[in-house]
Write a protein that holds these residues in place. Sequence first.
Motif, mmCIF file in Angstrom:
data_model
loop_
_atom_site.group_PDB
_atom_site.id
_atom_site.type_symbol
_atom_site.label_atom_id
_atom_site.label_comp_id
_atom_site.label_asym_id
_atom_site.label_seq_id
_atom_site.Cartn_x
_atom_site.Cartn_y
_atom_site.Cartn_z
ATOM 1 N N GLY A 1 0.792 -1.216 0.000
ATOM 2 C CA GLY A 1 0.000 0.000 0.000
ATOM 3 C C GLY A 1 0.829 1.272 0.000
ATOM 4 N N GLN A 2 2.147 1.151 0.215
ATOM 5 C CA GLN A 2 2.992 2.339 0.220
ATOM 6 C C GLN A 2 3.559 2.606 -1.181
ATOM 7 N N TYR A 3 4.054 3.846 -1.352
ATOM 8 C CA TYR A 3 4.566 4.278 -2.638
ATOM 9 C C TYR A 3 5.900 4.995 -2.458
ATOM 10 N N ASP B 1 4.701 -2.578 -6.428
ATOM 11 C CA ASP B 1 4.681 -3.368 -7.650
ATOM 12 C C ASP B 1 4.661 -2.373 -8.806
ATOM 13 N N VAL B 2 5.820 -2.167 -9.434
ATOM 14 C CA VAL B 2 5.934 -1.098 -10.433
ATOM 15 C C VAL B 2 5.091 -1.349 -11.678
ATOM 16 N N THR B 3 4.536 -2.541 -11.818
ATOM 17 C CA THR B 3 3.679 -2.800 -12.972
ATOM 18 C C THR B 3 2.279 -2.233 -12.760
ATOM 19 N N GLN B 4 2.005 -1.784 -11.542
ATOM 20 C CA GLN B 4 0.690 -1.210 -11.244
ATOM 21 C C GLN B 4 0.682 0.291 -11.574
ATOM 22 N N GLU B 5 -0.382 0.956 -11.225
ATOM 23 C CA GLU B 5 -0.585 2.357 -11.612
ATOM 24 C C GLU B 5 0.331 3.317 -10.861
ATOM 25 N N TRP B 6 0.997 4.192 -11.631
ATOM 26 C CA TRP B 6 1.773 5.295 -11.090
ATOM 27 C C TRP B 6 0.937 6.565 -11.212
ATOM 28 N N ILE C 1 -1.275 6.708 -2.522
ATOM 29 C CA ILE C 1 -1.080 7.413 -3.779
ATOM 30 C C ILE C 1 -1.735 8.783 -3.698
ATOM 31 N N GLY C 2 -1.024 9.795 -4.137
ATOM 32 C CA GLY C 2 -1.535 11.150 -4.113
ATOM 33 C C GLY C 2 -1.295 11.898 -2.820
ATOM 34 N N VAL C 3 -0.760 11.191 -1.811
ATOM 35 C CA VAL C 3 -0.487 11.822 -0.519
ATOM 36 C C VAL C 3 0.984 12.196 -0.454
#
Length: 379
Positions: free
Chosen positions: A129-131, A174-179, A373-375
């Motif tokens: 869940g972290q980015y 998981d870099v294949t997911q949404e950035w 994401i977005g935070v």
Amino acid sequence: MTDRGAHNPDRELDEALAALHLEARMSDRPLTDAREKLMREAAAEGPPASKSPFRRRGLVVGVAAAAAAAIVGGVVVIGGGGGAPAQPVAQPTTSQQPTKRDVSLLSASQVLNDAADKITAKDPELKPGQYRYIEVKGSYLRGFQTGTPQEVVSAPTGYTYLADITYQTWIPRDVTQEWLEKRVPGDAKLIGSSTPASEVPAYQPMDTDMGERRGACGDFFPKAKPKKVCGDETDMGQPAFYENLPRDPDQLLAWLEDYTSQRGSTPGTMFHFGIQFLDSGIMPADLRGDLLRAMAKIDGVKVVEEATTPDGRKGLALGLDGDQERRDLIVDPDKGEVIGERTVAKAQADYPWIEAGTVTGSVSVTTRVADAIGVVPAG
């Protein structure tokens, strides 16, 4: 930022090379071929390309800073129109000034090797869940030009702004997911024009210099050609690019020479791309020291002066002169950190109305861990 390199050998496809598409940015073909392709695809979604082959000014994780120039029918457009010039930044008082170093006593090799020795940073360990959050604060050339400096019959005319833009990028575990990427325009300062300043149009940010974009693997411009491929080991904006690079200074230097062979393997080209990699925000921590030691072996790099990055950090600028500009890497010699980059115009600058010694681009990069994401994580 800016060949980034530093650093660019035709340098210099600007910030936009990364943003536009991988082939134009990393192709083994001559830069003239890349430029022709960029021009044919200027209408495609994504930032326009700069006329300087190295310039990237704001690359972040393959998300590249928005384009510096689009050339159509002899007209060069570098970013948008004009607006309120940037307000002057308050300078620190004398009591706030750090102790000055005598840079004349320092060698670039010494500074880079010492910085490599002091690196203690570790790669962030992301929990579910972290980015990885990457923030690029930069100033980029934007403006308009007709003609080229090489023309004899008709001298070039135009104007140039230095525009502040912040790039915020969230990369999942998981870099294949949404950035997610956000681009936030700031102030702009007119740094030169061929006509009186009162006749220069007010600055207006380009569409590609603002807004929010999402995409798996950082594919923020899905209409760009060729299609971005997840896990592409030739895409410097993806973690896979760095996984198999040698972890040895001499081997890295040889690899860097081979990597830039289509651009002449000149010291300026090699220095430019080294800076690009260090400022990507995703280079593994165990590779940074070896790359700094490799760059310490590049001919012509010198300690220039103490410098301040766009986010206010102070360090030493190490530069390498080219015909049109000097490319600087900025390091904090006390902490062993690469804290930014910049370009400084020379007497034969791309745009004749820009005075020698003018900073024509600067970038600072910070990375942190975001819980969502977005935070934006606390500094």
